[in-house]
Design an enzyme around this catalytic site. Structure first.
Site, PDB file in Angstrom:
ATOM      1  N   SER A   7     -24.433 -21.002  -9.505  1.00  0.00           N
ATOM      2  CA  SER A   7     -24.252 -20.059  -8.802  1.00  0.00           C
ATOM      3  C   SER A   7     -25.179 -18.789  -8.984  1.00  0.00           C
ATOM      4  O   SER A   7     -25.458 -18.195 -10.006  1.00  0.00           O
ATOM      5  CB  SER A   7     -22.703 -19.153  -8.964  1.00  0.00           C
ATOM      6  N   HIS A  32     -25.348 -23.193  -5.694  1.00  0.00           N
ATOM      7  CA  HIS A  32     -24.152 -22.535  -4.843  1.00  0.00           C
ATOM      8  C   HIS A  32     -24.349 -21.062  -4.430  1.00  0.00           C
ATOM      9  O   HIS A  32     -25.122 -20.241  -5.384  1.00  0.00           O
ATOM     10  CB  HIS A  32     -22.997 -22.431  -5.993  1.00  0.00           C
ATOM     11  N   ASP A  34     -23.134 -17.611  -2.946  1.00  0.00           N
ATOM     12  CA  ASP A  34     -21.952 -16.549  -2.611  1.00  0.00           C
ATOM     13  C   ASP A  34     -22.195 -15.627  -1.466  1.00  0.00           C
ATOM     14  O   ASP A  34     -22.680 -14.669  -1.736  1.00  0.00           O
ATOM     15  CB  ASP A  34     -21.231 -16.086  -3.729  1.00  0.00           C
ATOM     16  N   MET A  36     -20.288 -12.873   0.549  1.00  0.00           N
ATOM     17  CA  MET A  36     -19.265 -11.844   0.504  1.00  0.00           C
ATOM     18  C   MET A  36     -19.371 -10.637   1.778  1.00  0.00           C
ATOM     19  O   MET A  36     -20.503 -10.028   1.756  1.00  0.00           O
ATOM     20  CB  MET A  36     -19.081 -11.033  -0.659  1.00  0.00           C
ATOM     21  N   HIS A  65     -20.426 -20.619  -0.046  1.00  0.00           N
ATOM     22  CA  HIS A  65     -19.355 -20.501  -0.077  1.00  0.00           C
ATOM     23  C   HIS A  65     -18.789 -18.831   0.731  1.00  0.00           C
ATOM     24  O   HIS A  65     -19.449 -17.632   0.128  1.00  0.00           O
ATOM     25  CB  HIS A  65     -19.018 -20.150  -1.802  1.00  0.00           C
ATOM     26  N   MET A  67     -17.049 -16.288   1.617  1.00  0.00           N
ATOM     27  CA  MET A  67     -15.725 -15.208   1.362  1.00  0.00           C
ATOM     28  C   MET A  67     -15.900 -13.977   2.355  1.00  0.00           C
ATOM     29  O   MET A  67     -16.128 -12.960   2.109  1.00  0.00           O
ATOM     30  CB  MET A  67     -15.924 -14.622  -0.105  1.00  0.00           C
ATOM     31  N   MET A 136     -10.755 -21.571  -6.447  1.00  0.00           N
ATOM     32  CA  MET A 136     -11.063 -20.400  -7.131  1.00  0.00           C
ATOM     33  C   MET A 136     -10.056 -20.286  -8.408  1.00  0.00           C
ATOM     34  O   MET A 136      -9.058 -20.272  -8.294  1.00  0.00           O
ATOM     35  CB  MET A 136     -10.942 -19.169  -6.084  1.00  0.00           C
ATOM     36  N   GLY A 143     -18.951 -12.207 -10.081  1.00  0.00           N
ATOM     37  CA  GLY A 143     -19.257 -13.264 -11.071  1.00  0.00           C
ATOM     38  C   GLY A 143     -18.718 -12.819 -12.325  1.00  0.00           C
ATOM     39  O   GLY A 143     -18.535 -11.647 -12.683  1.00  0.00           O
ATOM     40  N   ASP A 174     -14.212 -22.942  -9.131  1.00  0.00           N
ATOM     41  CA  ASP A 174     -15.379 -21.761  -9.163  1.00  0.00           C
ATOM     42  C   ASP A 174     -14.772 -20.710  -9.693  1.00  0.00           C
ATOM     43  O   ASP A 174     -13.701 -20.286  -9.296  1.00  0.00           O
ATOM     44  CB  ASP A 174     -15.704 -21.431  -7.691  1.00  0.00           C
ATOM     45  N   GLY A 176     -15.372 -18.594 -13.854  1.00  0.00           N
ATOM     46  CA  GLY A 176     -15.085 -18.452 -15.001  1.00  0.00           C
ATOM     47  C   GLY A 176     -15.489 -19.904 -15.845  1.00  0.00           C
ATOM     48  O   GLY A 176     -14.998 -19.970 -17.147  1.00  0.00           O
ATOM     49  N   GLY A 196     -21.832 -19.578 -12.934  1.00  0.00           N
ATOM     50  CA  GLY A 196     -22.766 -18.452 -12.672  1.00  0.00           C
ATOM     51  C   GLY A 196     -23.196 -18.004 -14.057  1.00  0.00           C
ATOM     52  O   GLY A 196     -24.169 -18.151 -14.372  1.00  0.00           O
ATOM     53  N   SER A 197     -22.250 -16.788 -14.335  1.00  0.00           N
ATOM     54  CA  SER A 197     -22.919 -16.037 -15.650  1.00  0.00           C
ATOM     55  C   SER A 197     -22.971 -16.912 -16.614  1.00  0.00           C
ATOM     56  O   SER A 197     -23.973 -16.760 -17.518  1.00  0.00           O
ATOM     57  CB  SER A 197     -21.885 -14.967 -15.587  1.00  0.00           C
TER      58      SER A 197
HETATM   59  C1  DX5 Z   1     -16.827 -15.399  -7.261  1.00  0.00           C
HETATM   60  C2  DX5 Z   1     -17.699 -16.279  -6.765  1.00  0.00           C
HETATM   61  C3  DX5 Z   1     -18.274 -17.281  -7.868  1.00  0.00           C
HETATM   62  C4  DX5 Z   1     -19.035 -16.730  -8.866  1.00  0.00           C
HETATM   63  C5  DX5 Z   1     -18.867 -17.269 -10.167  1.00  0.00           C
HETATM   64  O1  DX5 Z   1     -16.328 -14.573  -6.126  1.00  0.00           O
HETATM   65  O2  DX5 Z   1     -17.190 -17.305  -5.802  1.00  0.00           O
HETATM   66  O3  DX5 Z   1     -19.060 -18.296  -7.216  1.00  0.00           O
HETATM   67  O4  DX5 Z   1     -20.595 -16.763  -8.723  1.00  0.00           O
HETATM   68  O5  DX5 Z   1     -19.333 -16.668 -11.155  1.00  0.00           O
HETATM   69  P1  DX5 Z   1     -19.066 -17.343 -12.691  1.00  0.00           P
HETATM   70  O6  DX5 Z   1     -19.401 -18.438 -13.190  1.00  0.00           O
HETATM   71  O7  DX5 Z   1     -19.621 -16.173 -13.507  1.00  0.00           O
HETATM   72  O8  DX5 Z   1     -17.619 -16.839 -12.694  1.00  0.00           O
HETATM   73 ZN    ZN Z   2     -18.320 -19.226  -5.104  1.00  0.00          ZN
END
Ligand code: DX5
Ligand code: ZN
Length: 225
Positions: A7, A32, A34, A36, A65, A67, A136, A143, A174, A176, A196-197
């Protein structure tokens, strides 16, 4: 066997191109992205222009994705920009069948995303129409949050329902996901790991992707994008 979807939300936004290139080179399966809208979630992120730019620089499928409230208004924009997989939130759509059908009419893979407390029972009628379900495992918006432990049970229950009904729907997880839990999540039935992180804040992001691929993704999974 699982697919790895880095991500880019957690990447350095001044160097998105490098973040995508290193992911592709390290063996990622999808990118991926995101989206928002500041309404469905209290944060604003990436739009169709960014998707179109990323589309030009990688051959990997783009997993967008959404949101956002009123996903129907955005689905064509992101399809046009080059999204290959499009997911939107079950909680944001009053007409799931119509909106999933729109994604398919545009020739894209359709997924429904569920917030952590949304029951998978709500998928019962629409499940055969989906290519994937995005569970989720944090509350969407940022993230770097901690994995919600009860998500593991949800992954297992969804996998069981999909198998019992003989469907080919993929389970994407998706939020953590990290080097400490990804193998358990695959054992639970995850087909696609969004990370992601744990990748982009690591000193060597490519080595995290390679390590994950070696552990769960490099065995030529039966179901490829
Ligand atoms: C959160 C996003 C995720 C996010 C995940 O709302 O949908 O895709 O980037 O990041 P990590 O892997 O750091 O939780
Ligand atoms: Zn996502």
């Amino acid at each position: 066997m699982a697919l790895i979807a880095p991500s880019i939300l957690s990447a350095d936004f001044t160097r998105i191109g490098e973040a995508v290139a290193l992911a592709e080179k390290a063996g990622a399966d999808l990118i991926h992205i995101d989206v928002m809208d500041g309404h469905f979630v209290p944060n604003l992120t990436l739009g169709p222009q960014l998707v179109a730019s990323v589309r030009k620089m990688t051959r990997l499928p783009l997993d967008v994705h959404l949101m956002v409230d009123e996903p129907r208004a955005f689905i064509p924009l992101f399809s046009e920009a080059g999204a290959d997989w499009i997911s939107f939130h079950l909680e944001a759509s009053a007409h799931l069948h119509k909106d999933v059908s729109l994604v398919h009419e545009l020739g894209r893979k359709a997924g429904l995303a569920l917030n952590p407390a949304t029951p998978i029972a709500l998928l019962d009628e629409i499940l055969p129409d989906l290519d994937f379900v995005l569970l989720m495992s944090v509350n969407p918006g940022w993230g770097g949050q901690r994995f919600i432990a009860s998500s593991r049970k949800k992954i297992r229950s969804l996998g069981t329902r999909i198998r019992e009904r003989g469907l080919g729907v993929l389970v994407e997880v998706d939020g953590g996901v990290n080097t400490g839990n990804f193998e358990d999540l695959v054992a639970d039935g995850t087909d696609v790991l969004v990370v992601g992180s744990a990748i982009y804040t690591a000193p060597d992001p490519a080595s995290v992707i390679r390590r994950m691929k070696e552990a769960v993704g490099a065995r030529g999974g039966a179901r490829r994008p």
